[in-house]
Structures are given as structure tokens and as C-alpha cells.
Design a protein around this motif. Structure first.
Motif, PDB file in Angstrom:
ATOM      1  N   PHE A   6       0.929  -1.306   0.026  1.00  0.00           N
ATOM      2  CA  PHE A   6      -0.029  -0.033  -0.111  1.00  0.00           C
ATOM      3  C   PHE A   6       0.955   1.178  -0.104  1.00  0.00           C
ATOM      4  CE2 PHE A   6      -4.209  -1.540   2.409  1.00  0.00           C
ATOM      5  CZ  PHE A   6      -4.261  -2.434   1.163  1.00  0.00           C
ATOM      6  N   GLN A   7       1.013   2.070  -1.110  1.00  0.00           N
ATOM      7  CA  GLN A   7       1.344   3.381  -1.066  1.00  0.00           C
ATOM      8  C   GLN A   7       0.463   4.318  -0.649  1.00  0.00           C
ATOM      9  OE1 GLN A   7       4.552   4.135  -2.133  1.00  0.00           O
ATOM     10  NE2 GLN A   7       5.047   1.907  -2.957  1.00  0.00           N
ATOM     11  N   ILE A   8       0.769   4.950   0.408  1.00  0.00           N
ATOM     12  CA  ILE A   8      -0.459   6.081   1.092  1.00  0.00           C
ATOM     13  C   ILE A   8       0.153   7.322   0.775  1.00  0.00           C
ATOM     14  CG2 ILE A   8      -1.541   6.654   3.259  1.00  0.00           C
ATOM     15  CD1 ILE A   8      -1.667   3.582   2.762  1.00  0.00           C
ATOM     16  N   VAL A   9      -0.509   8.395   0.298  1.00  0.00           N
ATOM     17  CA  VAL A   9      -0.144   9.509   0.009  1.00  0.00           C
ATOM     18  C   VAL A   9      -1.175  10.530   0.569  1.00  0.00           C
ATOM     19  CG1 VAL A   9       1.138   9.122  -1.991  1.00  0.00           C
ATOM     20  CG2 VAL A   9      -1.358   9.708  -2.182  1.00  0.00           C
ATOM     21  N   ALA A  10      -0.895  11.659   0.690  1.00  0.00           N
ATOM     22  CA  ALA A  10      -1.872  12.689   1.396  1.00  0.00           C
ATOM     23  C   ALA A  10      -2.893  13.037   0.533  1.00  0.00           C
ATOM     24  CB  ALA A  10      -1.104  14.108   1.721  1.00  0.00           C
ATOM     25  N   ARG A  11      -2.815  12.958  -0.777  1.00  0.00           N
ATOM     26  CA  ARG A  11      -3.621  13.549  -2.057  1.00  0.00           C
ATOM     27  C   ARG A  11      -3.330  12.945  -3.077  1.00  0.00           C
ATOM     28  NH1 ARG A  11      -2.349  18.033   0.424  1.00  0.00           N
ATOM     29  NH2 ARG A  11      -4.451  18.177   1.262  1.00  0.00           N
ATOM     30  N   ILE A  12      -4.035  12.764  -4.206  1.00  0.00           N
ATOM     31  CA  ILE A  12      -3.736  12.499  -5.537  1.00  0.00           C
ATOM     32  C   ILE A  12      -3.492  13.924  -6.332  1.00  0.00           C
ATOM     33  CG2 ILE A  12      -4.344  11.369  -7.738  1.00  0.00           C
ATOM     34  CD1 ILE A  12      -3.898   9.329  -5.525  1.00  0.00           C
ATOM     35  N   ALA A  13      -2.249  14.388  -6.111  1.00  0.00           N
ATOM     36  CA  ALA A  13      -2.415  15.854  -6.570  1.00  0.00           C
ATOM     37  C   ALA A  13      -0.794  16.007  -7.015  1.00  0.00           C
ATOM     38  CB  ALA A  13      -2.606  16.783  -5.515  1.00  0.00           C
ATOM     39  N   ARG A  33       2.661  -6.266  -5.928  1.00  0.00           N
ATOM     40  CA  ARG A  33       1.441  -5.773  -6.398  1.00  0.00           C
ATOM     41  C   ARG A  33       1.184  -4.265  -5.681  1.00  0.00           C
ATOM     42  NH1 ARG A  33      -1.488  -9.705  -5.707  1.00  0.00           N
ATOM     43  NH2 ARG A  33      -2.293  -9.234  -3.703  1.00  0.00           N
ATOM     44  N   TYR A  34       0.829  -3.415  -6.233  1.00  0.00           N
ATOM     45  CA  TYR A  34       0.749  -2.068  -5.756  1.00  0.00           C
ATOM     46  C   TYR A  34      -0.606  -1.556  -5.551  1.00  0.00           C
ATOM     47  CZ  TYR A  34       5.726  -1.405  -6.195  1.00  0.00           C
ATOM     48  OH  TYR A  34       7.203  -1.517  -6.114  1.00  0.00           O
ATOM     49  N   HIS A  35      -0.999  -0.926  -4.614  1.00  0.00           N
ATOM     50  CA  HIS A  35      -2.368  -0.114  -4.271  1.00  0.00           C
ATOM     51  C   HIS A  35      -1.762   1.263  -3.951  1.00  0.00           C
ATOM     52  CE1 HIS A  35      -5.064  -3.442  -4.091  1.00  0.00           C
ATOM     53  NE2 HIS A  35      -3.859  -4.078  -3.978  1.00  0.00           N
ATOM     54  N   VAL A  36      -2.516   2.464  -4.393  1.00  0.00           N
ATOM     55  CA  VAL A  36      -2.180   3.655  -4.016  1.00  0.00           C
ATOM     56  C   VAL A  36      -3.480   4.342  -3.308  1.00  0.00           C
ATOM     57  CG1 VAL A  36      -1.810   6.081  -4.795  1.00  0.00           C
ATOM     58  CG2 VAL A  36      -0.476   4.256  -5.825  1.00  0.00           C
ATOM     59  N   ILE A  37      -3.483   4.836  -1.965  1.00  0.00           N
ATOM     60  CA  ILE A  37      -4.352   5.276  -1.167  1.00  0.00           C
ATOM     61  C   ILE A  37      -4.189   6.666  -0.847  1.00  0.00           C
ATOM     62  CG2 ILE A  37      -5.452   4.701   1.039  1.00  0.00           C
ATOM     63  CD1 ILE A  37      -4.414   1.916   0.820  1.00  0.00           C
ATOM     64  N   GLU A  38      -5.220   7.304  -0.873  1.00  0.00           N
ATOM     65  CA  GLU A  38      -5.153   9.090  -0.677  1.00  0.00           C
ATOM     66  C   GLU A  38      -5.901   8.925   0.505  1.00  0.00           C
ATOM     67  OE1 GLU A  38      -6.774  11.850  -3.323  1.00  0.00           O
ATOM     68  OE2 GLU A  38      -8.741  10.936  -3.133  1.00  0.00           O
ATOM     69  N   VAL A  39      -5.280   9.975   1.512  1.00  0.00           N
ATOM     70  CA  VAL A  39      -5.894  10.251   2.593  1.00  0.00           C
ATOM     71  C   VAL A  39      -6.896  11.358   2.513  1.00  0.00           C
ATOM     72  CG1 VAL A  39      -5.628  11.222   5.028  1.00  0.00           C
ATOM     73  CG2 VAL A  39      -3.957   9.893   4.111  1.00  0.00           C
ATOM     74  N   ILE A  40      -6.778  12.431   1.645  1.00  0.00           N
ATOM     75  CA  ILE A  40      -7.574  13.591   1.606  1.00  0.00           C
ATOM     76  C   ILE A  40      -8.128  13.750   0.255  1.00  0.00           C
ATOM     77  CG2 ILE A  40      -7.927  16.058   1.882  1.00  0.00           C
ATOM     78  CD1 ILE A  40      -5.382  15.778   3.923  1.00  0.00           C
ATOM     79  N   LYS A  41      -9.171  14.115  -0.048  1.00  0.00           N
ATOM     80  CA  LYS A  41      -9.823  14.174  -1.512  1.00  0.00           C
ATOM     81  C   LYS A  41      -9.210  15.264  -2.113  1.00  0.00           C
ATOM     82  CE  LYS A  41     -13.933  13.931  -4.450  1.00  0.00           C
ATOM     83  NZ  LYS A  41     -15.398  13.734  -4.320  1.00  0.00           N
ATOM     84  N   ASP A  42      -8.760  15.162  -3.340  1.00  0.00           N
ATOM     85  CA  ASP A  42      -8.241  16.416  -4.308  1.00  0.00           C
ATOM     86  C   ASP A  42      -8.943  16.123  -5.675  1.00  0.00           C
ATOM     87  OD1 ASP A  42      -7.244  18.792  -4.878  1.00  0.00           O
ATOM     88  OD2 ASP A  42      -5.369  18.389  -4.163  1.00  0.00           O
ATOM     89  N   ASN A  43      -9.217  17.140  -6.155  1.00  0.00           N
ATOM     90  CA  ASN A  43      -9.913  17.145  -7.713  1.00  0.00           C
ATOM     91  C   ASN A  43      -9.607  18.329  -8.392  1.00  0.00           C
ATOM     92  OD1 ASN A  43     -11.284  14.711  -8.204  1.00  0.00           O
ATOM     93  ND2 ASN A  43     -12.756  14.879  -6.960  1.00  0.00           N
ATOM     94  N   ASP A  44      -8.606  18.271  -9.277  1.00  0.00           N
ATOM     95  CA  ASP A  44      -8.447  19.122 -10.639  1.00  0.00           C
ATOM     96  C   ASP A  44      -7.830  18.412 -11.571  1.00  0.00           C
ATOM     97  OD1 ASP A  44      -5.812  18.384  -9.646  1.00  0.00           O
ATOM     98  OD2 ASP A  44      -5.357  20.268  -8.423  1.00  0.00           O
ATOM     99  N   GLY A  58      -1.944  -0.586 -14.222  1.00  0.00           N
ATOM    100  CA  GLY A  58      -2.801  -1.382 -13.498  1.00  0.00           C
ATOM    101  C   GLY A  58      -2.835  -1.319 -12.051  1.00  0.00           C
ATOM    102  N   THR A  59      -2.604  -0.198 -11.603  1.00  0.00           N
ATOM    103  CA  THR A  59      -2.508   0.270 -10.129  1.00  0.00           C
ATOM    104  C   THR A  59      -3.947   0.294  -9.721  1.00  0.00           C
ATOM    105  OG1 THR A  59      -0.376   1.001 -10.097  1.00  0.00           O
ATOM    106  CG2 THR A  59      -1.404   1.684  -8.069  1.00  0.00           C
ATOM    107  N   GLN A  60      -4.400  -0.431  -8.617  1.00  0.00           N
ATOM    108  CA  GLN A  60      -5.524   0.022  -7.757  1.00  0.00           C
ATOM    109  C   GLN A  60      -5.324   1.377  -7.157  1.00  0.00           C
ATOM    110  OE1 GLN A  60      -6.519  -4.298  -6.506  1.00  0.00           O
ATOM    111  NE2 GLN A  60      -8.585  -3.033  -6.600  1.00  0.00           N
ATOM    112  N   VAL A  61      -6.152   2.286  -7.121  1.00  0.00           N
ATOM    113  CA  VAL A  61      -6.309   3.439  -6.486  1.00  0.00           C
ATOM    114  C   VAL A  61      -7.359   3.759  -5.731  1.00  0.00           C
ATOM    115  CG1 VAL A  61      -6.201   6.083  -6.708  1.00  0.00           C
ATOM    116  CG2 VAL A  61      -5.006   4.450  -8.378  1.00  0.00           C
ATOM    117  N   HIS A  62      -7.334   3.917  -4.375  1.00  0.00           N
ATOM    118  CA  HIS A  62      -8.527   4.081  -3.465  1.00  0.00           C
ATOM    119  C   HIS A  62      -8.526   5.567  -3.120  1.00  0.00           C
ATOM    120  CE1 HIS A  62      -8.418  -0.343  -3.236  1.00  0.00           C
ATOM    121  NE2 HIS A  62      -7.144  -0.348  -3.122  1.00  0.00           N
ATOM    122  N   ARG A  63      -9.754   6.311  -3.547  1.00  0.00           N
ATOM    123  CA  ARG A  63      -9.833   7.676  -3.279  1.00  0.00           C
ATOM    124  C   ARG A  63     -10.611   7.893  -2.023  1.00  0.00           C
ATOM    125  NH1 ARG A  63     -10.039  10.843  -7.570  1.00  0.00           N
ATOM    126  NH2 ARG A  63      -9.403  12.435  -6.027  1.00  0.00           N
TER     127      ARG A  63
END
Length: 358
Positions: A6-13, A33-44, A58-63
Motif C-alpha cells: 500500500f502506497q499511502i499519499v496525502a492526496r492525488i495531486a 502488487r501495488y495499491h495507492v491510497i489517498e488520505v484527503i480528497k483532491d480534484n483538479d 494497472g495500479t488500484q487507486v483508493h480515493r
């Protein structure tokens, strides 16, 4: 059998730590096998482009669905519990303080149910916990007990050792050479200089404003300014009406859109390892920078486009100096040679994979 990370990032930004996580997962391995998980929602627009990039490999992203910082952190442990029960991560890899404290809280509440989970924590900055010193002590103790820490550069490792007394391994950030497109909004016949980064005090925003104001009468210089943060309104108020300034929105895949710029301006007060400096050099754009921890090591030791102590007079002199095409090409070539030698993406990814599988 694959190792799930699990790669944990603050936001997808847009950000150096998010870029590192994206570079790691963009180099897939049959063993991980990688998953990316964001803590705070960001949209731009940047978020959408980065999501496309992550999905393409092929990375699973969990918003996240929460935009408020403190609420997102407090509710993260319950999201993380559900993800762990479903995907059973072998390794949790955090990037920057928001993910660090979020995972710490998850472990306090639910870690007893996952005794074999291992942790990797990348230290991206030479200064940690500038706002959260109290909880930072507990988080550092947690990562120290789990032997999780990795630094992105020599100065980051040295700063961490001075502050917390632990010697940590180093896996330098890596950058790729990207095909360049013209920077949107270039003004023909002018020298186009870009600042792009979070508008927070540590990025030298005060110096940015002072320098741009002093050069507002230089009619052959245009500043392009990109960024969000707590000082965005101040920058807009101070500089937004100047004819020499273009306030820009986020630009997706910025590292591949630097073509045609004359310089990058980085007046940071400190960095972990300034990824944007490396990306700019690879794009063939000279970097005018403050000689500060985490930034100076991204450029050759004798780099002439640096100011001591964020000296505005030096920046004005460097930005108004007219260099020949040959001189500029020689500067760029020396910086690119230095980056090629020291900051390879493949070397970075191999280093993390060894760490995961050890």
C-alpha cells in the motif's frame, strides 16, 4: 506469490512525494502488487492526469471522499481497516506527515489484528512536524520501532539523524527524461520564468513576492506562477495585477510541459530532495535556486545560479543577466550530466523493491 504494498499519499495531486509514489508503481514487478491510497480528497486537472497514469499501469487507486484535513485523518483508520481486511497488505509505505500520522492512528486502533504487517516510511523533508511537534514525537517513535525509515537524500538523512538520533538508509529519488511540449502561455519575445509549488512559507513565498515586485519594471521578463496553499490569496493580492505576472491554474503532467521556459525559480527555505529541480534540469531548463538543504544537492556543487540565504539582490542579478545560447547550453548540459549520474528512476525502484522483499 506477490507482495502487496500500500502506497499511502496525502492526496492525488501535484507534489514531489506523490511523484515518487507514482514512479515506484509505474515500474511494475512480478513480485510486487501495488495499491495507492489517498488520505484527503483532491480534484483538479492534475488529479485526473495522475489517476490516468496510475490506472494505465494497472495500479488500484483508493480515493478518499473527505476534503477536510483533520476529519480525513481521524476517519482514515476505519477506511484502512476495511482495505486491510479486503487486500491484506504485506507492507504499508507512507509518504509525508499526513499519511504518517494517519497510519500511526490506524495502528494504535487496529494494528494488533495485523501483527505481521511491515512498514516503510520515506522521509521527504529536512524538517518534519513543523506544525504538529507533539504528535510527531509519537509518530517518530512508532516508525523507529518498526525500522521503517528511508531518506530520499544525504541532507535529509543527516537532518533526521541530528533531530532524532537515528541513522537511516538512503534511496535517492529518481527522475525520468520526458518528451517536452511547450509550456502553455509562453509569451514570445520575453524571458519566461516559472515558479511552481505549494504556496506555503517553506517554499520561500515571501522571497518570491519580493523578487517579482522588484522585477516588475523589467519589461522583458514574464513570471508564470502555479500553486495552491495557505498563501495563495496573499500572492494573488500582491502580484496578480502586475503586467509581468501570469497566475496559472494546475497543469497536468507539468514535468513534460516545461519546453520553451527560460528558467525555473525555486526560493525554497528547505526541501527533502527537490524533485521539481531534477525534473526541470532533465527538461533542459536552468534552475535559479536558494542554496538550502535538499535543494542544493539536486544541482552540481559549482552551480552558478544559486543565491545564499535567499538573497533577493542575487536573484535580481541572475534573472536580468543575459547569457549567450552557448553559455546556457553548457549550463544545462552540466546539470543534466549530474542528474543522470545521481538520480535514476530504475535505481530508486530497485532499491525500494529490495527493501520490500528483504
Amino acid at each position: 506469490m506477490q507482495t502487496t504494498v500500500f502506497q499511502i499519499v496525502a492526496r492525488i495531486a501535484m507534489g514531489g512525494s506523490e511523484r515518487v509514489a507514482a514512479n515506484i508503481v509505474a515500474n511494475p514487478s512480478a513480485k510486487v502488487r501495488y495499491h495507492v491510497i489517498e488520505v484527503i480528497k483532491d480534484n483538479d486537472a492534475v488529479t485526473e492526469r495522475l489517476l490516468e497514469e496510475l490506472h494505465s499501469v494497472g495500479t488500484q487507486v483508493h480515493r478518499s471522499c473527505i476534503t477536510e484535513h483533520k476529519l480525513a485523518i481521524l476517519l482514515f483508520p476505519f477506511r484502512m481497516l476495511w482495505l486491510m481486511l479486503r487486500y491484506r497488505a504485506d507492507i504499508i509505505h507512507t509518504h509525508t506527515e499526513v499519511p504518517d500520522v494517519s497510519v500511526y492512528l490506524w495502528h494504535k486502533l487496529f494494528g494488533i489484528f495485523f501483527p505481521h504487517t511491515r512498514f516503510v516510511r520515506t522521509i521527504h523533508s529536512t524538517k518534519l512536524w513543523t506544525s504538529w511537534k507533539g504528535i510527531g514525537k509519537h509518530v517518530e517513535s512508532f516508525f523507529h520501532r518498526h525500522h521503517a525509515n528511508v531518506a530520499i537524500g544525504k541532507q535529509t538523512a543527516q537532518s533526521y539523524q541530528r533531530e532524532y538520533g537515528e541513522t537511516v538508509p538512503i534511496i535517492p529519488n529518481g527522475v525520468q527524461e520526458l518528451q517536452q511540449r511547450p509550456f502553455p502561455g509562453l509569451v514570445a519575445g520575453f524571458r519566461n520564468i516559472l515558479f511552481a509549488g505549494r504556496m506555503e512559507p517553506e517554499k520561500g513565498i515571501k522571497t518570491l513576492v519580493e523578487t517579482v515586485k522588484r522585477l516588475s519594471e523589467e519589461h522583458d521578463i514574464i513570471f508564470h506562477i502555479i500553486g495552491t496553499g495557505s498563501l495563495r490569496e496573499m500572492v494573488q493580492r500582491e502580484l496578480g495585477d502586475l503586467p509581468t505576472v501570469r497566475m496559472c491554474g494546475g497543469i497536468p503532467a507539468l514535468a513534460s510541459c516545461l519546453g520553451g521556459l527560460d528558467a525555473i525559480f525555486m526560493p525554497s527555505e528547505f526541501e527533502g530532495l527537490a524533485l521539481f529541480s531534477l525534473e526541470s534540469t532533465m527538461a533542459g531548463v536552468p534552475v535559479i535556486a536558494n542554496r538550502c538543504p535538499g535543494l542544493e544537492e539536486t544541482l552540481p556543487p559549482d552551480w552558478p545560479l544559486m543565491a545564499e540565504g535567499n538573497n533577493t539582490d542575487t536573484y535580481v542579478r541572475l534573472m536580468t543577466a543575459h547569457r549567450s545560447t552557448e553559455e546556457r547550453s553548457a549550463l544545462v548540459a552540466s546539470a543534466q550530466s549530474y542528474v543522470h549520474k545521481n538520480y535514476s528512476v530504475s535505481t530508486m525502484c530497485e532499491g525500494y523493491e529490495r527493501l520490500y522483499l528483504n
